[in-house]
Design an enzyme around this catalytic site. Structure first.
Site, PDB file in Angstrom:
ATOM      1  N   GLU A 114      51.409  50.256  38.961  1.00 52.97           N
ATOM      2  CA  GLU A 114      50.864  49.321  37.633  1.00 52.97           C
ATOM      3  C   GLU A 114      50.137  50.529  36.608  1.00 52.97           C
ATOM      4  O   GLU A 114      49.996  51.620  36.983  1.00 52.97           O
ATOM      5  CB  GLU A 114      49.832  48.395  38.296  1.00 52.97           C
ATOM      6  CG  GLU A 114      50.506  47.373  38.792  1.00 52.97           C
ATOM      7  CD  GLU A 114      49.454  46.198  39.444  1.00 52.97           C
ATOM      8  OE1 GLU A 114      48.311  46.492  39.413  1.00 52.97           O
ATOM      9  OE2 GLU A 114      49.856  45.016  39.604  1.00 52.97           O
ATOM     10  N   HIS A 229      43.032  40.501  30.268  1.00 51.43           N
ATOM     11  CA  HIS A 229      44.456  40.832  30.495  1.00 51.43           C
ATOM     12  C   HIS A 229      45.360  40.526  29.332  1.00 51.43           C
ATOM     13  O   HIS A 229      45.145  39.831  28.583  1.00 51.43           O
ATOM     14  CB  HIS A 229      45.104  39.982  31.558  1.00 51.43           C
ATOM     15  CG  HIS A 229      46.112  40.478  32.412  1.00 51.43           C
ATOM     16  ND1 HIS A 229      47.374  40.481  31.800  1.00 51.43           N
ATOM     17  CD2 HIS A 229      46.283  40.894  33.564  1.00 51.43           C
ATOM     18  CE1 HIS A 229      48.388  41.121  32.479  1.00 51.43           C
ATOM     19  NE2 HIS A 229      47.758  41.281  33.565  1.00 51.43           N
ATOM     20  N   ARG A 275      44.836  48.496  30.581  1.00 52.82           N
ATOM     21  CA  ARG A 275      44.956  47.455  29.914  1.00 52.82           C
ATOM     22  C   ARG A 275      43.996  47.066  28.634  1.00 52.82           C
ATOM     23  O   ARG A 275      44.390  46.305  27.923  1.00 52.82           O
ATOM     24  CB  ARG A 275      44.249  46.234  30.998  1.00 52.82           C
ATOM     25  CG  ARG A 275      45.297  46.198  32.184  1.00 52.82           C
ATOM     26  CD  ARG A 275      44.410  45.272  33.201  1.00 52.82           C
ATOM     27  NE  ARG A 275      45.372  45.108  34.154  1.00 52.82           N
ATOM     28  CZ  ARG A 275      45.206  44.251  35.209  1.00 52.82           C
ATOM     29  NH1 ARG A 275      44.001  43.776  35.293  1.00 52.82           N
ATOM     30  NH2 ARG A 275      45.984  44.302  36.155  1.00 52.82           N
ATOM     31  N   HIS A 336      39.993  38.476  31.986  1.00 56.92           N
ATOM     32  CA  HIS A 336      40.508  38.362  33.371  1.00 56.92           C
ATOM     33  C   HIS A 336      39.450  38.858  34.560  1.00 56.92           C
ATOM     34  O   HIS A 336      39.748  38.415  35.548  1.00 56.92           O
ATOM     35  CB  HIS A 336      41.704  39.566  33.015  1.00 56.92           C
ATOM     36  CG  HIS A 336      42.646  39.610  34.338  1.00 56.92           C
ATOM     37  ND1 HIS A 336      43.218  38.457  34.942  1.00 56.92           N
ATOM     38  CD2 HIS A 336      42.926  40.626  35.126  1.00 56.92           C
ATOM     39  CE1 HIS A 336      43.959  38.930  36.012  1.00 56.92           C
ATOM     40  NE2 HIS A 336      43.874  40.247  36.013  1.00 56.92           N
ATOM     41  N   ARG A 371      38.227  48.606  34.956  1.00 60.46           N
ATOM     42  CA  ARG A 371      38.847  48.592  35.978  1.00 60.46           C
ATOM     43  C   ARG A 371      40.236  49.061  36.106  1.00 60.46           C
ATOM     44  O   ARG A 371      40.988  48.522  35.338  1.00 60.46           O
ATOM     45  CB  ARG A 371      38.622  47.280  36.727  1.00 60.46           C
ATOM     46  CG  ARG A 371      39.501  46.893  38.062  1.00 60.46           C
ATOM     47  CD  ARG A 371      39.540  45.491  38.495  1.00 60.46           C
ATOM     48  NE  ARG A 371      40.661  44.710  37.410  1.00 60.46           N
ATOM     49  CZ  ARG A 371      41.448  43.973  38.073  1.00 60.46           C
ATOM     50  NH1 ARG A 371      41.521  43.765  38.998  1.00 60.46           N
ATOM     51  NH2 ARG A 371      42.099  43.433  37.121  1.00 60.46           N
TER      52      ARG A 371
END
Ligand SMILES: Cc1cc2nc3c(=O)[nH]c(=O)nc-3n(C[C@H](O)[C@H](O)[C@H](O)COP(=O)(O)OP(=O)(O)OC[C@H]3O[C@@H](n4cnc5c(N)ncnc54)[C@H](O)[C@@H]3O)c2cc1C
Length: 500
Positions: A114, A229, A275, A336, A371
């Site tokens: 990811e 997100h 992100r 998110h 994060r």
């Protein structure tokens, strides 16, 4: 006064953090898990991507540590990050020992990749890892004789005695108000996504833990670091359905209305940039093109591969006539994950003796300003287990009273609560989301104060959970906005266009 029902440990919340704690400590005493909806209702249940752990051959925890620190823009607590990444492989093994069924390639775990990760290190169960993880821990909890579960039971206050947390007051469905006492309370209430109009979080994510901890006087930090997100479905019938980052990990590309792959204009890591960068790029592209969404294109993959890697997404979107092996997916960013929360040390200890916190409600310091994907299920397990180890290693016997005064609570009529919550969600989405401004934040601060006053002025109504959740959302929103106003540089997830 009402009688105090005594346990050894109380857990508020039945997501991965709460149930990991319950399972880790249940051999040492009687555990009471209190959860406001069905046991499986949680953010955990919805996690798609997976759990980050350096278990691959070419990986080691130093690399996972570096990736976590880079994502967090150096605001991470280094001790907490090291603790997290070093304990990741054993946390995954623990879940497997309980019966979690993760994807395999022959004998080896099949690892996903990811954004922000330098290696393939995401342990997963297709695109419904959270469902599998929650299934595993719920089954284990039901099989443990020392754990009692109270579902549809809403915790309204933490009980304090001489500055120590000795239990909780809760409204138990069908039974009314009850007070529970214990030598330690684990707050594992998850996130506060419902502060925003657009969120991937389910309806239980109303920041109750932030409200409870705030009323008890616990320290709460860094709520301004709110992760959005980048890719949730833009569709009137299925709002905020998440399209996992793994789709981009499999080569999915982002395109604007003209079909152009616009990430070339924003970051050399393209769709696999962190992100916050991808979310800001999408927001900027939507503004430039005056459109309500952009598109995610995964049509380069064979249909069979799409169906086996992303079965949930494939089926869900098919139900609304989107065939993702042929059609581009319309996407927008949505709230998110909350990086900040109730401050804890690496053993989950908050600033209040007897009160512990783990999972999304906690601010352990591992995320810093942002994060890293798939570090949160891991964080929920690692710090919940660490709290249980600390508690069982110490002698914590506390004298509990036989009865206690029920702390005050105030509900307002539900229709007013719905209206106040909607106003809050609108202002937060407009002024305190991905791109913030000085004026916008001050406007949000004023509106929140106005909504607090309105709540206080309204007549008292019989107990219902919606208004109490709305009150907690107002408290959480206040921390987000005040934190954002105080932050004087753009870092990680905090982006104020007046600070450029
Ligand atoms: C769509 C989606 C996808 C995600 N994907 C990933 C991923 O791939 N990898 C990853 O690491 N993370 C992912 N996350 C984030 C991750 O799922 C959460 O951070 C994590 O599950 C939080 O676990 P938790 O136990 O802290 O909280 P939760 O799982 O949210 O559990 C909170 C519990 O507290 C209960 N509760 C709340 N308030 C009260 C109250 N007042 N009284 C009683 N009970 C209460 C709730 O009912 C719930 O049971 C995702 C999140 C979402 C929403």
């Amino acid at each position: 006064m009402i009688p105090l029902e005594k346990f050894d440990y109380i857990v508020v919340g039945s997501g991965l953090a709460g149930l990991s704690f319950a399972l880790s400590i249940a051999d040492h005493g009687k555990v009471c898990v209190i959860t406001k909806a069905e046991i499986t209702d949680s953010n955990t249940q919805w996690a798609q991507g997976g759990i980050a752990a350096a278990v691959g051959e070419s990986d080691d925890w130093h690399l996972h540590e570096t990736d976590t620190l880079v994502a967090g823009a150096g605001l991470n607590d280094q001790e907490a990050v090291r603790f997290l990444v070093q304990n990741a492989p054993s946390a995954v093994e623990w879940l497997i020992s309980l019966g979690a069924n993760f994807d395999h390639n022959g004998e080896e775990l099949s690892l996903g990749k990811e954004g922000g990760h330098s290696r393939h290190r995401i342990v997963k169960h297709a695109d419904k890892t959270g469902w599998e993880v929650e299934r595993t821990v719920v089954e284990a909890v039901h099989n443990h004789p020392n754990i009692s579960v109270f579902e549809r039971s809403f915790v309204t206050s933490l009980l304090l005695q001489g500055g120590r947390c000795i239990g909780v007051a809760a409204h138990v469905d069908g039974l009314g108000f009850r007070c529970f006492g214990a030598q330690a309370v684990m707050l594992a209430t998850g996130g506060c996504g419902r502060v925003y109009q657009h969120t991937t979080n389910p309806r239980v994510a109303t920041g109750d833990g932030i409200g409870l901890a705030h009323e008890a006087g616990a320290e709460i930090l860094e709520m301004e670091f709110m992760q959005f997100h980048p890719t949730t479905l833009y569709h009137p019938q299925m709002r905020s359905f998440l399209i996992t980052e793994a789709v981009r990990g499999h080569g999915g590309t982002l395109r604007n209305h003209l079909g152009r792959r616009f990430m070339y204009d924003y970051d050399e890591r393209l769709e696999l940039a962190p992100r916050d960068i991808v979310a800001r790029a999408i927001e900027s592209e939507m503004r430039k093109q005056s459109t309500w969404c952009v598109y995610l294109d995964i049509t380069h993959l064979p249909s069979q591969e799409i169906q086996s890697e992303f079965p949930t997404i494939y089926e869900k979107l098919k139900s609304i006539d989107l065939e993702i092996d042929r059609d581009w997916i319309p996407v927008v960013p949505a709230q998110h994950y909350s990086c900040g929360g109730v401050k804890t040390d690496i053993h989950g200890q908050t600033s209040i003796p007897g009160l512990f916190a783990a999972g999304e409600v906690a601010r352990t310091g591992v995320h810093g300003a942002n994060r890293l994907a798939s570090n949160s299920l891991l964080e929920a397990m690692v710090f919940a287990k660490s709290a249980s180890e600390k508690l069982t290693a110490e002698d914590n016997k506390v004298e509990l009273p036989e009865a206690i005064d029920l702390p005050a609570w105030k509900c307002i009529p539900e229709a007013d609560s719905v209206r106040i919550r909607r106003s809050l969600q609108n202002i937060m989405m407009k002024e305190a989301a991905i791109v913030r401004t000085n004026d916008g934040l001050l406007k949000a601060q004023k509106e929140i104060e106005k909504l607090f006053k309105e709540y206080e002025r309204l007549p008292r109504a019989p107990f219902s959970t919606h208004p109490l959740e709305t009150w907690n959302l107002l408290i959480a929103a206040k921390y987000v906005v005040n934190g954002a106003i105080k932050r004087t540089e753009n870092i990680g997830l905090h982006y104020n266009s007046d600070l450029l």
